[in-house]
Design a protein around this motif. Structure first.
Motif, short mmCIF file in Angstrom:
data_model
loop_
_atom_site.label_atom_id
_atom_site.label_comp_id
_atom_site.label_asym_id
_atom_site.label_seq_id
_atom_site.Cartn_x
_atom_site.Cartn_y
_atom_site.Cartn_z
N UNK A 178 -3.54 130.50 61.94
CA UNK A 178 -3.93 131.62 61.09
C UNK A 178 -5.44 131.79 61.04
N UNK A 179 -6.18 130.82 61.58
CA UNK A 179 -7.65 130.96 61.62
C UNK A 179 -7.97 132.01 62.67
N UNK A 180 -8.72 133.05 62.30
CA UNK A 180 -8.97 134.13 63.28
C UNK A 180 -9.97 133.69 64.33
N UNK A 181 -9.84 134.17 65.57
CA UNK A 181 -10.88 133.92 66.57
C UNK A 181 -12.15 134.65 66.20
N UNK A 182 -13.28 134.17 66.74
CA UNK A 182 -14.57 134.78 66.40
C UNK A 182 -14.66 136.14 67.09
N UNK B 112 -7.74 125.27 68.65
CA UNK B 112 -8.78 125.88 69.47
C UNK B 112 -10.14 125.58 68.85
N UNK B 114 -13.05 126.57 69.78
CA UNK B 114 -14.07 127.63 69.77
C UNK B 114 -13.91 128.58 68.58
N UNK B 115 -12.95 128.31 67.71
CA UNK B 115 -12.91 129.07 66.47
C UNK B 115 -13.89 128.50 65.45
N UNK B 116 -14.35 127.28 65.68
CA UNK B 116 -15.17 126.61 64.66
C UNK B 116 -16.61 126.39 65.11
N UNK B 158 -23.12 134.97 64.57
CA UNK B 158 -21.83 135.10 63.89
C UNK B 158 -21.60 133.94 62.94
N UNK B 161 -18.87 134.17 60.21
CA UNK B 161 -17.49 134.00 60.67
C UNK B 161 -17.16 132.54 60.94
N UNK B 162 -18.08 131.87 61.61
CA UNK B 162 -17.84 130.45 61.91
C UNK B 162 -17.68 129.65 60.63
N UNK B 165 -14.36 130.26 58.99
CA UNK B 165 -13.28 129.54 59.67
C UNK B 165 -13.31 128.06 59.34
N UNK B 168 -11.97 127.55 55.98
CA UNK B 168 -10.53 127.79 55.86
C UNK B 168 -9.74 126.53 56.17
N UNK B 169 -10.21 125.75 57.13
CA UNK B 169 -9.48 124.54 57.50
C UNK B 169 -9.93 123.32 56.70
#
Lengths: 186, 185
Positions: A178-182, B112, B114-116, B158, B161-162, B165, B168-169
């Motif tokens: 559920x974590x969105x991609x950048x 993934x 690259x979301x973080x 960004x 956004x990082x 994310x 969030x975790x």
């Protein structure tokens, strides 16, 4: 069924001392003891006095269909060949294992809803990390344990993650996917 | 010195200097780190490519993430990455940081990476051979030449956004945001 002399002796002794345990010797001479949760500690200390002085590990099994959680203690001894029945040091014939060189399994079943058992630290001090791990991953409470704090995990789980009804796929979907991609364009 | 590269040295000396002094931070996650000792020692000798392990993240500019990243490790990965001075380059090593690999349905492994944090390149495989690290390093040279290894710039741009994310975790992070102004903007 093979009753090697040592295991036979120990089995008899256990059966005469305890009323609420079941003992069982498997074909390869390994002794398995099913005990109630009240008698676990006394059985453990008796086995320790008998020479099984090393707690290899404490494990846990989730029997979801029987609605029970099983704690398994694996004990072994440091007794060498010279202490066994075969003092000459010759190898044992097959099917005649030295009971003292076999490990013993001690099992106890707990209700799945609120599993709780007395800690074994006072008998075997090295049970501490195992019990902590089982507490964290299976949600079993060990009464008298000095620190049942998180060991590996960094977050809270509604159901302990090693239980059978923990749905890992759904969990990954809910939490990590559920974590969105950048969004590089914004 | 390679005479063919002389013009490059005159055009962009800092870029060339960055290319040939990649200091990899000693950070061990997962099983891939077992490939690092033979890579940096005599057998494969990463110093031929200018790659040397650095003791602290503040002295390093290459971050090899060598395996699965658990939630607890992610916290350390982010802290390490934010401590490194710019320009910094990250390479995901093995299939686990790419999409979870064999831990794709684990209760505690993020899927993934690259979301973080931003990743400049990936090395696929489970496990990649040490040679794959050198292929990655030469690819990284090309990327630096073409200004495409811009992970740290993307992180700046960004960052909101990082950070969202990451929170969030990991929940509430115990360190303040790295870039204050960009977060509001």
């Amino acid at each position: 069924m093979n009753d090697s002399p040592m295991n036979g002796q120990l089995k008899k002794k256990l059966d005469s001392v305890f009323r609420d345990i079941e003992t069982d010797v498997s074909d390869d001479g390994r002794l398995t003891i099913h005990a109630t949760k009240e008698s676990v500690l006394t059985v453990l200390s008796l086995l320790k006095d008998e020479g099984w002085s090393f707690l290899q590990l404490v494990s846990c099994v989730d029997w979801i269909k029987q609605d029970e959680i099983e704690i398994v203690y694996v004990l072994s001894s440091y007794v060498g060949v010279e202490d066994g029945p075969d003092a000459k040091g010759e190898p044992y014939a097959k099917g005649e294992p030295d009971a003292k060189r076999e490990s013993i399994l001690l099992k106890t079943r707990l209700p799945r809803s609120e599993p709780s058992v007395l800690t074994a630290i006072h008998v075997f001090a090295n049970a501490e990390p195992y019990e902590r791990e089982i507490h964290e991953l299976f949600g079993v409470h060990f009464e008298g344990h000095p620190r049942l704090t998180p060991l590996f995990l960094d977050r809270e789980y509604k159901i302990p993650p090693f239980r059978k009804d923990f749905d890992t796929e759904q969990y990954v979907k809910d939490v990590f996917d559920s974590v969105p991609p950048i969004d590089e364009e914004s | 010195m390679d005479r063919n590269q002389l013009t490059k040295w005159f055009k962009a000396p800092t870029k060339m200097a960055h290319k040939y002094s990649l200091h990899a931070v000693y950070f061990c996650t997962g099983c891939g780190v077992i490939e690092i000792p033979p890579t940096i020692t005599a057998r494969w000798d990463a110093e031929r490519f200018g790659v040397i392990p650095a003791a602290t993240p503040r002295h390093a500019n290459l971050f090899l993430i060598t395996g699965y990243v658990s939630v607890k490790t992610l916290r350390a990965v982010i802290r390490t990455y934010e401590q490194m001075p710019e320009p910094k380059f990250t390479v995901g090593f093995g299939s686990c940081p790419i999409n979870g690999g064999m831990y794709w349905d684990s209760y505690n492994t993020i899927n993934q990476l690259d979301k973080y944090i931003p990743i400049d390149g990936w090395i696929a495989g489970c496990m990649p051979r040490p040679e794959a690290i050198f292929v990655a390093v030469t690819h990284l040279w090309t990327l630096i030449d073409k200004d495409m290894a811009d992970g740290y710039k993307r992180y700046r741009k960004h960052y909101a956004q990082y950070r969202a994310n990451q929170e969030q975790v990991l929940g509430e992070l115990e360190w303040p945001p790295l870039f204050q102004s960009e977060r509001e903007g």
